[in-house]
Motif scaffolding. Structure first.
Motif: not given
Length: 316
Positions: A185-195
């Motif tokens: 839940a702490a990763l809600a809307n956190v900017p992520l880069v992914a394959p």
């Protein structure tokens, strides 16, 4: 059709060029073209599409390519076993490793095989798991580690482990610098880069966030492990990867890494091989070696964040 024509055809498809294939095979290009024309006459359909960009197989050519590689592989096994004996652990074995596992598994496999089976020549491939799946189906690999735990038509699967996923980088918010875990839940809307979207890890990430109803904010598609890690270390975005992805890096060269919890996110990994041809003694030896090394790396604490499948499931 004969073995020579099949070998010519496979090389043309592999190189995507008549000229390059002719150079590799030490055959004059007109002679190569003539042999392919005879092969096409024999099967009654076009097998190659020729253009200014090179040569590509037709749909029929793709089917021919898959079968031709299997035939050539069986012929090589036949020669090897007749020459060395049916139980000889020698010959070429092509293995595919996912990019995230190469740094932790490839060198130990190479060293163990060199020490224990000097008659085996390894061919190691590194790529995203989706491409390895394609190479395995086309007969270009004898073994591959894929992120699945079920057998599919043409491919036998031996589940060996489940690996947990971590968030790399600084998600901010209430996650303190000393925290070793991170609630999803702490990763809600956190900017992520992914394959990219066809990648299995990306699909798992999207499904997990959707199931938990947590907003997912992927700001860039990056099909490069070093770039994913560099971005995470820069602090501009986070990424989600297994611990094995950074196993070969020094502490100073690693982004901050936290185990994802609530829920823990895992993916299965299996040793896979095509079941359309008999497995050679050399491939069996490599398969056993990989299982042995995975158990050792886990027991020694070198490979963290994994849970081994029961021995009876992973028996070789």
């Amino acid at each position: 059709m004969d073995i020579r024509q099949l070998r010519y055809f496979v090389n043309i498809v592999d190189y995507g060029s008549l000229g390059k294939a002719a150079e590799k095979l030490y055959v004059a290009q007109p002679s190569l073209s003539q042999q392919i024309a005879k092969l096409e006459d024999d099967v009654g359909v076009p097998l190659l599409i020729r253009s200014s960009q090179g040569v590509k197989p037709t749909a029929a050519g793709q089917a021919m390519y898959r079968h031709a590689r299997l035939v050539l592989h069986q012929m090589e096994q036949l020669r090897q076993e007749v020459r060395e004996g049916a139980g000889a652990e020698s010959g070429t074995v092509a293995i595919g490793f996912p990019t995230t596992m190469v740094s932790i598994l490839a060198m130990p496999v190479f060293e163990r095989v060199r020490a224990r089976y000097p008659g085996i020549r390894l061919q190691l491939f590194e790529s995203m798991s989706g491409y390895l799946d394609e190479l395995l189906a086309n007969g270009r690999l004898d073994l591959a580690i894929l992120f699945r735990d079920t057998t599919t038509p043409g491919i036998t699967t031996l589940p060996v482990l489940d690996e947990e996923l971590y968030v790399l980088g600084e998600p901010g918010g209430e996650i303190g610098a000393r925290m070793r875990t991170c609630p999803l839940a702490a990763l809600a809307n956190v900017p992520l880069v992914a394959p990219g979207q066809s990648n299995g890890l990306r699909l798992l990430t999207e499904r997990t966030f959707a199931r938990e109803q947590i907003p997912l904010n992927i700001i860039a598609d990056i099909d490069s492990l070093p770039t994913l890690l560099a971005i995470a270390q820069s602090g501009q975005a986070c990424t989600i990867l297994p611990a094995s992805a950074v196993s070969a890096r020094s502490a100073a060269d690693k982004p901050k890494m936290r185990r994802i919890i609530d829920p823990v996110v895992r993916r299965p990994a299996s040793i896979c091989w095509p079941n359309s041809v008999p497995v050679s003694s050399a491939a069996l030896a490599i398969r056993s070696t990989i299982c042995e090394l995975i158990n050792e790396l886990c027991a020694n604490g070198v490979w963290t964040g994994i849970e081994l499948r029961p021995p009876q499931t992973a028996a070789t």
